[in-house]
Design a protein around this motif. Structure first.
Motif, mmCIF file in Angstrom:
data_model
loop_
_atom_site.group_PDB
_atom_site.id
_atom_site.type_symbol
_atom_site.label_atom_id
_atom_site.label_comp_id
_atom_site.label_asym_id
_atom_site.label_seq_id
_atom_site.Cartn_x
_atom_site.Cartn_y
_atom_site.Cartn_z
ATOM 1 N N GLY A 49 -7.295 2.334 4.153
ATOM 2 C CA GLY A 49 -8.182 3.660 3.969
ATOM 3 C C GLY A 49 -7.757 4.121 2.563
ATOM 4 O O GLY A 49 -6.904 3.705 1.894
ATOM 5 N N LEU A 50 -8.701 5.192 1.927
ATOM 6 C CA LEU A 50 -8.673 5.425 0.511
ATOM 7 C C LEU A 50 -8.170 7.001 0.667
ATOM 8 O O LEU A 50 -8.635 7.702 1.554
ATOM 9 N N PRO A 51 -7.768 7.389 -0.414
ATOM 10 C CA PRO A 51 -7.435 8.970 -0.475
ATOM 11 C C PRO A 51 -8.689 9.811 -0.423
ATOM 12 O O PRO A 51 -9.908 9.239 -0.784
ATOM 13 N N ASP A 52 -8.507 11.255 -0.320
ATOM 14 C CA ASP A 52 -9.718 12.009 -0.571
ATOM 15 C C ASP A 52 -9.986 12.088 -2.143
ATOM 16 O O ASP A 52 -9.098 11.682 -2.756
ATOM 17 N N LYS A 53 -11.224 12.327 -2.343
ATOM 18 C CA LYS A 53 -11.579 12.379 -3.872
ATOM 19 C C LYS A 53 -10.862 13.361 -4.728
ATOM 20 O O LYS A 53 -10.472 14.482 -3.886
ATOM 21 N N ASN A 54 -10.529 13.044 -5.902
ATOM 22 C CA ASN A 54 -9.741 14.030 -6.746
ATOM 23 C C ASN A 54 -8.492 14.272 -6.072
ATOM 24 O O ASN A 54 -8.003 15.679 -6.064
ATOM 25 N N MET A 55 -7.521 13.302 -5.753
ATOM 26 C CA MET A 55 -6.386 13.559 -5.254
ATOM 27 C C MET A 55 -5.246 12.758 -5.923
ATOM 28 O O MET A 55 -5.305 11.692 -6.169
ATOM 29 N N PRO A 56 -4.013 13.560 -6.127
ATOM 30 C CA PRO A 56 -2.867 12.980 -6.767
ATOM 31 C C PRO A 56 -2.144 12.052 -5.995
ATOM 32 O O PRO A 56 -1.874 12.540 -4.605
ATOM 33 N N VAL A 57 -1.768 10.869 -6.203
ATOM 34 C CA VAL A 57 -1.106 10.012 -5.174
ATOM 35 C C VAL A 57 -0.015 9.520 -5.863
ATOM 36 O O VAL A 57 0.281 9.343 -7.101
ATOM 37 N N TYR A 58 1.136 8.700 -5.209
ATOM 38 C CA TYR A 58 1.795 7.737 -5.645
ATOM 39 C C TYR A 58 1.338 6.613 -5.141
ATOM 40 O O TYR A 58 0.753 6.184 -3.988
ATOM 41 N N ALA A 59 1.413 5.615 -5.949
ATOM 42 C CA ALA A 59 0.863 4.065 -5.849
ATOM 43 C C ALA A 59 1.783 3.035 -5.921
ATOM 44 O O ALA A 59 2.535 3.167 -6.777
ATOM 45 N N THR A 60 1.802 2.030 -5.042
ATOM 46 C CA THR A 60 2.521 0.816 -5.188
ATOM 47 C C THR A 60 1.666 -0.120 -5.648
ATOM 48 O O THR A 60 0.800 -0.591 -5.297
ATOM 49 N N LEU A 61 2.256 -0.531 -7.066
ATOM 50 C CA LEU A 61 1.587 -1.537 -7.865
ATOM 51 C C LEU A 61 2.133 -2.943 -7.820
ATOM 52 O O LEU A 61 3.406 -2.671 -7.758
ATOM 53 N N GLU A 62 1.436 -3.737 -7.744
ATOM 54 C CA GLU A 62 1.897 -5.328 -7.970
ATOM 55 C C GLU A 62 1.554 -5.747 -9.202
ATOM 56 O O GLU A 62 0.349 -6.038 -9.353
ATOM 57 N N TYR A 63 2.719 -6.313 -9.985
ATOM 58 C CA TYR A 63 2.384 -6.944 -11.209
ATOM 59 C C TYR A 63 2.458 -8.435 -11.256
ATOM 60 O O TYR A 63 2.682 -8.838 -10.302
ATOM 61 N N HIS A 64 2.041 -9.019 -12.393
ATOM 62 C CA HIS A 64 2.333 -10.587 -12.398
ATOM 63 C C HIS A 64 3.559 -10.925 -11.901
ATOM 64 O O HIS A 64 4.404 -10.239 -12.365
ATOM 65 N N GLY A 65 3.818 -11.894 -11.094
ATOM 66 C CA GLY A 65 5.027 -12.394 -10.697
ATOM 67 C C GLY A 65 5.393 -11.501 -9.306
ATOM 68 O O GLY A 65 6.629 -11.988 -8.749
ATOM 69 N N GLY A 66 4.440 -10.700 -8.943
ATOM 70 C CA GLY A 66 4.965 -10.118 -7.524
ATOM 71 C C GLY A 66 5.843 -8.835 -7.574
ATOM 72 O O GLY A 66 6.131 -8.310 -6.409
#
Length: 107
Positions: A49-66
């Motif tokens: 699922g995705l957030p409501d539009k125009n919403m501040p979130v915390y995001a888990t980001l995966e960079y190169h190398g995991g």
């Protein structure tokens, strides 16, 4: 301690209070704590699922190398953004980021 473990321990405590101490008022207090913990937001995979539009979130980001990090982002017009940069190619999950009301002397 993970959320599930805390809830399990509180449920055991609630059961013990009801069976041994027969204190329904105290058991109700523990149950309210369980209910409050259950309401705490958890991570949502972008596949689920995705957030409501125009919403501040915390995001888990995966960079190169995991390597994974949590960063503040904003979901707008179908994109997860940090400033003007799109994070769509590295985001794995999100959760709401609630912004509190401004301080007021009136309480």
């Amino acid at each position: 301690m993970k959320k599930e473990m805390v809830i399990d321990k509180l449920e055991e405590l609630c059961d013990q209070i009801q069976r041994v101490e027969h204190d329904q008022m105290e058991a109700n207090g523990v149950q309210r704590a369980i209910d409050a913990i259950n309401k705490i937001e958890s991570w949502v995979s972008i596949l689920d699922g995705l957030p409501d539009k125009n919403m501040p979130v915390y995001a888990t980001l995966e960079y190169h190398g995991g390597e994974r990090r949590v960063e503040e982002a904003y979901y707008k017009d179908g994109e997860f953004l940090r400033g003007w940069s799109s994070l769509n190619h590295i985001i794995k999950a999100w959760q709401p980021r609630y912004i509190p009301e401004p301080y007021s002397e009136r309480g």
